[in-house]
Design a protein around this motif. Structure first.
Motif, PDB file in Angstrom:
ATOM      1  N   HIS A 103       0.811  -1.218   0.000  1.00  0.00           N
ATOM      2  CA  HIS A 103       0.000   0.000   0.000  1.00  0.00           C
ATOM      3  C   HIS A 103       0.845   1.270   0.000  1.00  0.00           C
ATOM      4  N   GLU A 104       2.035   1.203   0.569  1.00  0.00           N
ATOM      5  CA  GLU A 104       2.813   2.419   0.811  1.00  0.00           C
ATOM      6  C   GLU A 104       3.918   2.680  -0.203  1.00  0.00           C
ATOM      7  N   ILE A 105       4.230   1.711  -1.044  1.00  0.00           N
ATOM      8  CA  ILE A 105       5.259   1.870  -2.073  1.00  0.00           C
ATOM      9  C   ILE A 105       4.609   1.663  -3.435  1.00  0.00           C
ATOM     10  N   ARG A 106       4.703   2.672  -4.291  1.00  0.00           N
ATOM     11  CA  ARG A 106       3.930   2.642  -5.526  1.00  0.00           C
ATOM     12  C   ARG A 106       4.262   1.447  -6.420  1.00  0.00           C
ATOM     13  N   LEU A 107       5.532   1.044  -6.469  1.00  0.00           N
ATOM     14  CA  LEU A 107       5.907  -0.098  -7.299  1.00  0.00           C
ATOM     15  C   LEU A 107       5.092  -1.326  -6.928  1.00  0.00           C
ATOM     16  N   PHE A 108       4.915  -1.549  -5.634  1.00  0.00           N
ATOM     17  CA  PHE A 108       4.143  -2.704  -5.177  1.00  0.00           C
ATOM     18  C   PHE A 108       2.638  -2.428  -5.234  1.00  0.00           C
ATOM     19  N   TRP A 109       2.256  -1.171  -5.052  1.00  0.00           N
ATOM     20  CA  TRP A 109       0.847  -0.810  -5.200  1.00  0.00           C
ATOM     21  C   TRP A 109       0.369  -1.087  -6.630  1.00  0.00           C
ATOM     22  N   ALA A 110       1.256  -0.914  -7.606  1.00  0.00           N
ATOM     23  CA  ALA A 110       0.895  -1.204  -8.993  1.00  0.00           C
ATOM     24  C   ALA A 110       0.477  -2.661  -9.162  1.00  0.00           C
ATOM     25  N   LYS A 161       3.966   6.662 -17.607  1.00  0.00           N
ATOM     26  CA  LYS A 161       3.688   8.016 -18.092  1.00  0.00           C
ATOM     27  C   LYS A 161       4.380   9.062 -17.222  1.00  0.00           C
ATOM     28  N   ASP A 162       4.348   8.856 -15.907  1.00  0.00           N
ATOM     29  CA  ASP A 162       5.024   9.786 -14.990  1.00  0.00           C
ATOM     30  C   ASP A 162       6.539   9.777 -15.217  1.00  0.00           C
ATOM     31  N   LEU A 163       7.105   8.594 -15.433  1.00  0.00           N
ATOM     32  CA  LEU A 163       8.556   8.485 -15.610  1.00  0.00           C
ATOM     33  C   LEU A 163       9.034   9.088 -16.926  1.00  0.00           C
ATOM     34  N   ARG A 164       8.131   9.215 -17.895  1.00  0.00           N
ATOM     35  CA  ARG A 164       8.511   9.791 -19.193  1.00  0.00           C
ATOM     36  C   ARG A 164       8.414  11.314 -19.220  1.00  0.00           C
ATOM     37  N   ARG A 165       8.005  11.901 -18.122  1.00  0.00           N
ATOM     38  CA  ARG A 165       7.896  13.365 -18.069  1.00  0.00           C
ATOM     39  C   ARG A 165       9.266  14.004 -18.300  1.00  0.00           C
ATOM     40  N   LYS A 166       9.271  15.109 -19.022  1.00  0.00           N
ATOM     41  CA  LYS A 166      10.520  15.799 -19.343  1.00  0.00           C
ATOM     42  C   LYS A 166      10.891  16.856 -18.307  1.00  0.00           C
ATOM     43  N   ASP A 167       9.955  17.172 -17.411  1.00  0.00           N
ATOM     44  CA  ASP A 167      10.184  18.280 -16.477  1.00  0.00           C
ATOM     45  C   ASP A 167      10.585  17.805 -15.084  1.00  0.00           C
ATOM     46  N   GLU A 172      12.761  12.895  -8.567  1.00  0.00           N
ATOM     47  CA  GLU A 172      11.315  12.782  -8.771  1.00  0.00           C
ATOM     48  C   GLU A 172      10.948  11.423  -9.380  1.00  0.00           C
ATOM     49  N   LYS A 173      11.797  10.956 -10.313  1.00  0.00           N
ATOM     50  CA  LYS A 173      11.541   9.637 -10.907  1.00  0.00           C
ATOM     51  C   LYS A 173      11.555   8.546  -9.828  1.00  0.00           C
ATOM     52  N   TRP A 174      12.516   8.643  -8.911  1.00  0.00           N
ATOM     53  CA  TRP A 174      12.588   7.684  -7.809  1.00  0.00           C
ATOM     54  C   TRP A 174      11.300   7.711  -6.991  1.00  0.00           C
ATOM     55  N   GLN A 175      10.816   8.908  -6.695  1.00  0.00           N
ATOM     56  CA  GLN A 175       9.597   9.039  -5.908  1.00  0.00           C
ATOM     57  C   GLN A 175       8.378   8.485  -6.641  1.00  0.00           C
ATOM     58  N   TYR A 176       8.374   8.627  -7.955  1.00  0.00           N
ATOM     59  CA  TYR A 176       7.249   8.105  -8.730  1.00  0.00           C
ATOM     60  C   TYR A 176       7.219   6.575  -8.749  1.00  0.00           C
ATOM     61  N   VAL A 177       8.349   5.942  -8.436  1.00  0.00           N
ATOM     62  CA  VAL A 177       8.401   4.476  -8.387  1.00  0.00           C
ATOM     63  C   VAL A 177       8.315   3.962  -6.956  1.00  0.00           C
ATOM     64  N   PHE A 178       9.118   4.559  -6.058  1.00  0.00           N
ATOM     65  CA  PHE A 178       9.236   4.024  -4.701  1.00  0.00           C
ATOM     66  C   PHE A 178       8.579   4.899  -3.643  1.00  0.00           C
ATOM     67  N   SER A 185       3.003  13.294  -6.178  1.00  0.00           N
ATOM     68  CA  SER A 185       3.264  13.991  -7.428  1.00  0.00           C
ATOM     69  C   SER A 185       4.218  15.144  -7.169  1.00  0.00           C
ATOM     70  N   HIS A 186       5.063  15.430  -8.107  1.00  0.00           N
ATOM     71  CA  HIS A 186       6.077  16.474  -7.929  1.00  0.00           C
ATOM     72  C   HIS A 186       5.475  17.877  -7.943  1.00  0.00           C
ATOM     73  N   ASP A 187       4.280  18.012  -8.519  1.00  0.00           N
ATOM     74  CA  ASP A 187       3.657  19.337  -8.652  1.00  0.00           C
ATOM     75  C   ASP A 187       2.383  19.491  -7.828  1.00  0.00           C
ATOM     76  N   GLY A 188       2.080  18.491  -6.979  1.00  0.00           N
ATOM     77  CA  GLY A 188       0.890  18.585  -6.138  1.00  0.00           C
ATOM     78  C   GLY A 188      -0.417  18.344  -6.870  1.00  0.00           C
ATOM     79  N   SER A 189      -0.344  17.800  -8.088  1.00  0.00           N
ATOM     80  CA  SER A 189      -1.561  17.559  -8.865  1.00  0.00           C
ATOM     81  C   SER A 189      -2.339  16.353  -8.355  1.00  0.00           C
ATOM     82  N   ARG A 190      -1.664  15.489  -7.582  1.00  0.00           N
ATOM     83  CA  ARG A 190      -2.332  14.355  -6.970  1.00  0.00           C
ATOM     84  C   ARG A 190      -1.971  14.340  -5.491  1.00  0.00           C
ATOM     85  N   MET A 191      -2.683  13.527  -4.713  1.00  0.00           N
ATOM     86  CA  MET A 191      -2.432  13.483  -3.281  1.00  0.00           C
ATOM     87  C   MET A 191      -2.270  12.046  -2.796  1.00  0.00           C
ATOM     88  N   THR A 192      -1.403  11.881  -1.810  1.00  0.00           N
ATOM     89  CA  THR A 192      -1.239  10.596  -1.153  1.00  0.00           C
ATOM     90  C   THR A 192      -2.389  10.377  -0.176  1.00  0.00           C
TER      91      THR A 192
END
Length: 294
Positions: free
Chosen positions: A103-110, A241-247, A252-258, A264-271
């Motif tokens: 539940h707490e690590i996105r890689l495993f949540w996937a 899709k998040d990992l392919r972001r250019k900005d 941030e890539k690490w956070q999007y996986v683990f 989200s790096h820009d606050g567009s989503r919430m934990t």
């Protein structure tokens, strides 16, 4: 011998599953509560079969690993009662952390998200498996082999507690864990014992309707597509899709996986925790506005 025990478990539990599912369908229809849909139930069976196939194909690999660890075990438990009691407690404890980190690590949540994607709560939701979990689940149980528990006994105990877990996947039990209300997210992770949640701060009792809204099942953001492939891979696609972001950079890539799901790096989503904080802030604002002294 342990394989035989596992077969006995299946022979006993399968007829019980069918009886309970039939009774739940009859009672829910009698009470005009739509707990079942054909598509959702079919999805539950499909995900269970996918999980079972991967587990069966991969079992030889994780048995080799567990047998190697057991061949170097540190202690031996000679008392039969103590052996099985300690195995139950230790495996349930380790499963709690497996479930919590799912539940707490996105890689495993996937992987685990498939189990929570149903907007229904009925007996068959217990079969709605995390399809790829067998590929890494055994890692959590390696300490058991080093502690002198035989690999086939570990598998047998896991099967037994999973059967228990399936039996409690109803609206009478486990509903808080499957609710997508912010207060209930990532709570009540234990499979057999709730004590682990109480010890490690993830226990949440269900609140009555006056205190809080009834449980709402499914994901905080419902899936746009619910086809067989989407059910299994939609979170992987979103992560890609998040990992392919250019900005964003590597941090941030690490956070999007683990990082936690919803980060989200820009606050567009919430934990989950951010959703709880936002809900709490909204409640305080409403209480402030309703207080006649202000």
């Amino acid at each position: 011998m342990e394989d035989f025990k596992e077969q006995i478990l299946l022979l006993i539990s399968t007829p019980l599953y069918l009886i309970i599912i039939g009774l739940e369908i009859l009672l829910s229809n009698f009470r005009r509560r739509k707990l079942y849909t054909f598509r959702d139930t079919l999805s539950n069976i499909y995900l269970m079969l996918c999980n079972s196939a991967i587990d069966l194909l991969f079992r030889g690999v994780y048995l080799i690993v567990l047998n190697f660890c057991y061949s170097h075990h540190w202690i031996s438990i000679t008392n039969v009662f103590s052996y099985w009691l300690l195995l139950l407690l230790a495996e349930d404890f380790l499963y709690y952390w497996l479930h919590r980190w799912d539940h707490e690590i996105r890689l495993f949540w996937a992987v685990h998200v498939t189990h929570h994607s149903s907007e229904k709560m009925n007996f068959t939701v217990g079969f709605r498996s995390s399809v790829f979990q067998p590929l890494y689940r055994f890692v959590y149980f390696i300490p058991l082999a080093y502690l002198g528990f035989k690999p086939l006994d570990i598998i047998f105990m896991y099967s037994a507690t999973q059967i228990w877990g399936i039996f409690v996947h109803t609206e009478l039990h486990h509903r808080v864990h499957h609710a997508s209300n912010p207060k209930y997210l990532d709570k009540n992770m234990g499979m057999f014992l709730i004590i682990w949640d109480q010890l490690f701060g993830t226990f949440q009792p269900e609140l009555n309707a006056r205190e809080y809204q009834p449980p709402k099942y499914g994901l905080t953001k419902p899936m746009e597509k619910t086809g067989p492939v989407d059910l299994v891979f939609h979170e992987w696609a979103a992560m890609g899709k998040d990992l392919r972001r250019k900005d964003i950079g590597w941090k941030e890539k690490w956070q999007y996986v683990f990082g936690p799901p919803g980060w989200s790096h820009d606050g567009s989503r919430m934990t989950s925790e951010q959703l709880r904080q936002a809900e709490s802030a909204d409640h305080k604002s409403l209480e402030f506005a309703a207080d006649p002294q202000f």
